[in-house]
Design an enzyme around this catalytic site. Structure first.
Site, PDB file in Angstrom:
ATOM      1  N   ALA A   1       0.809  -1.219   0.000  1.00 28.38           N
ATOM      2  CA  ALA A   1       0.000   0.000   0.000  1.00 28.38           C
ATOM      3  C   ALA A   1       0.844   1.272   0.000  1.00 28.38           C
ATOM      4  CB  ALA A   1      -0.969  -0.040   1.185  1.00 28.38           C
TER       5      ALA A   1
ATOM      6  N   ASP B   1      -3.755  -2.482   4.210  1.00 29.58           N
ATOM      7  CA  ASP B   1      -4.023  -1.716   2.999  1.00 29.58           C
ATOM      8  C   ASP B   1      -5.070  -0.642   3.231  1.00 29.58           C
ATOM      9  OD1 ASP B   1      -2.944  -4.465   2.119  1.00 29.58           O
ATOM     10  OD2 ASP B   1      -2.656  -3.149   0.390  1.00 29.58           O
TER      11      ASP B   1
ATOM     12  N   ASN C   1      -6.255  -6.257   4.744  1.00 29.56           N
ATOM     13  CA  ASN C   1      -4.868  -6.588   4.414  1.00 29.56           C
ATOM     14  C   ASN C   1      -4.914  -7.813   3.506  1.00 29.56           C
ATOM     15  OD1 ASN C   1      -1.996  -6.127   4.708  1.00 29.56           O
ATOM     16  ND2 ASN C   1      -1.909  -7.950   5.988  1.00 29.56           N
ATOM     17  N   LYS C   2      -3.762  -8.229   3.052  1.00 32.34           N
ATOM     18  CA  LYS C   2      -3.638  -9.340   2.109  1.00 32.34           C
ATOM     19  C   LYS C   2      -4.518 -10.532   2.499  1.00 32.34           C
ATOM     20  CE  LYS C   2      -1.630  -9.430  -0.806  1.00 32.34           C
ATOM     21  NZ  LYS C   2      -2.331  -9.002  -2.049  1.00 32.34           N
TER      22      LYS C   2
END
Lengths: 352, 352
Positions: free
Chosen positions: A52, A240, A250-251
């Site tokens: 990010a 992110d 997030n991922k």
């Protein structure tokens, strides 16, 4: 601070951007030099540059490139820059830093004190460089703020890559580890490989090994077993986008790691620049989750694994509810629940 | 019952074993014919034949091959068969069905009513065929017993391959789905790809697509997100060993799926032959967990992903605590907690 063991993730060369093509790591260290903002957009889409904070920096530098390439009137320049900003902002939907960096650049474009095209161009280049430099400084502050959370001898599990490759330099989650190591703490790091694109296997292991940090790679679904064996003292991941209530995008795979951490009484920490916070969103349910091509799941590094024609679902991110997050480590401090209060208790940090 | 859409997983050809080389699926359907028990052992080690019930069958047939190849006295035969049994039993440590099948074969070897070498050889071949045929019947019973747990319109998530390829035919977890579909129920199946060896992506998708069942492939770490979206009504997995208290060893990644299922109030079901139960072990902590080569993690289908020299931890299985298991579906019935009572409340089923 430890210097990087490899070229910086992304650099400004005066009239070009140089970035590490992260899709080629760890096998090859390929540096790309890019003079056209459309190639920056393509590099973001293809995840040649990812993480990010790093894509925010890349978009800002891309807008600077667009400004330099626009030779006409002030109106033509504004039109060209806005077109570039729109394209860059649309490359990936989840990371809020991208939108934030683009908006900062557009603020310069709209600055009434800058009338002449050259002044606007120069202002845009300077603002993009400020974003780049601030990102480096933010990473160092995140590391400094988070290092106290890590104890000597800790086993730390991380997911995806929230390191120097995900930022202009140094990282977010890994910045905390790097800072703890610099304080003389001994840290063993467990790295989820992070399917589908294997950022953990390809990038995080590479970064950690370059710094001589003890690293063990495991498949994502083995993280809970590592916890069950008592090897993991802390979990540290990036973000992110963070909603107003502390829910964290997030991922993909971060959420099940957080569930397993709670089950085993292991603190789950998120490390991110304060700019990752999106106060416009009340909760994680409102965060747009990018869905990427099925081929990322049905093939691995170009080798097809699944039967032809199979349908695959490929969300790039998931949402971890705030109640699973022990603390959020940012450049302006470490925040704890209830996040709706704590995250907004102090004013936004001034520029670095 | 629906007939298989592909050759059977493993067959006896009178003097040879024919099996599907599952490492080549889904791209190629390769049938191997094997006359030497050592090649059976190697096929088990290399996961050409895998799945707890199927490797039990393969080991039994391998012992039959060893008996046929031994031409000497009764003592020589017994020595040869014991050597083969030892080698086959040691190929993989976690699945209890392997040990169980080998012990059944050794029971024939020790049968005092069989004195002549030919009678022992014949007895061993007949016993191995009985194990093969019983396995087919067990799968059908598991399907019949479990089908009532599946409702019309259910989304069912499964991990690894607990289908026809993991058994002589039909499967365990997938047998339940197949039986529900045969009852006219509409089922959508979410398949975890199952790193590192991708049995879900390669084998489960292939089996389900051959039967025309709606299938969606996802990376293992996206299962929790599919649950969070409300797409998953039931989780169904197989088992490699079940301890006395109901703790379940199954493919790595099963445990985090169970944690996510509990978080979302989704019933987590285990389907396995009753012979998967190991009453000698009080709990899952005593189940030996096979650790396999790091290369399975650092490369995908032969393509290296991680940096050279990285350490990787590669447990093939994990343990799901009984408290996360809603029910265990077996050939002799469906068991619920407390398992220590329920699993032993009825006598072991007689032979099929």
């Amino acid at each position: 601070m430890t210097s990087e063991r490899h070229p910086r993730t992304i650099e400004w060369l005066g009239d070009r951007v140089r970035l590490i093509d992260q899709t080629r790591l760890p096998h090859e260290l390929v540096l790309k030099e890019i003079a056209d903002y459309r190639e920056i957009a393509e590099s973001i889409r293809r995840l040649e540059v990812r993480g990010a904070p790093a894509i925010g920096v890349a978009a800002a530098l891309g807008i600077a490139l667009a400004a330099l390439a626009s030779g006409g009137s002030i109106d033509a320049l504004r039109g060209d820059v806005r077109r570039a900003a729109d394209e860059l902002a649309s490359t990936r939907p989840t990371a809020v830093n991208l939108r934030w960096a683009v908006d900062r650049m557009l603020g310069v474009l709209d600055d009434p004190s800058l009338g002449a095209p050259d002044a606007v161009r120069d202002g845009l280049v300077q603002e993009s460089l400020a974003i780049l430099e601030e990102d480096r400084e933010l990473s160092r502050r995140i590391g400094a703020n988070g290092a106290a959370l890590i104890d000597d001898g800790d086993g730390v599990l991380t997911h995806c890559n929230a390191g120097g490759l995900a930022t202009a330099e140094y990282g977010t989650a890994l910045a905390v580890i790097y800072a703890a190591v610099e304080q003389g703490k001994n840290v063993r790091v467990f790295v989820d490989e992070t399917r589908p694109l294997l950022q953990g296997a390809r990038l995080t292991t590479w970064e950690l090994m370059q710094r001589g940090i003890d690293v063990t790679l495991l498949v994502d679904s083995a993280a809970a077993s590592a916890m069950a064996r008592g090897w993991v003292d802390k979990v540290l991941v990036g973000a992110d986008r963070i909603a107003r209530n502390g829910d964290v995008a997030n991922k993909i795979g971060t959420y099940p790691v957080a569930l397993a951490a709670r089950e085993h009484g292991i603190p789950f920490y998120v490390a991110a620049p304060y700019s990752t916070l999106d106060p416009s969103l009340p909760g994680g349910g409102e965060i747009p989750i990018e869905e990427r091509a099925a081929e990322e799941v049905t093939a691995v590094q170009g080798v097809r694994t699944a039967p032809a024609g199979v349908r695959a679902w490929n969300p790039a991110f998931d949402v971890t509810p705030a109640r699973l997050v022990e603390a959020i480590v940012t450049d302006v401090g470490v925040f704890r629940a209830p996040y709706e209060n704590s995250l907004f208790a102090r004013p936004r940090a001034s520029k670095a």
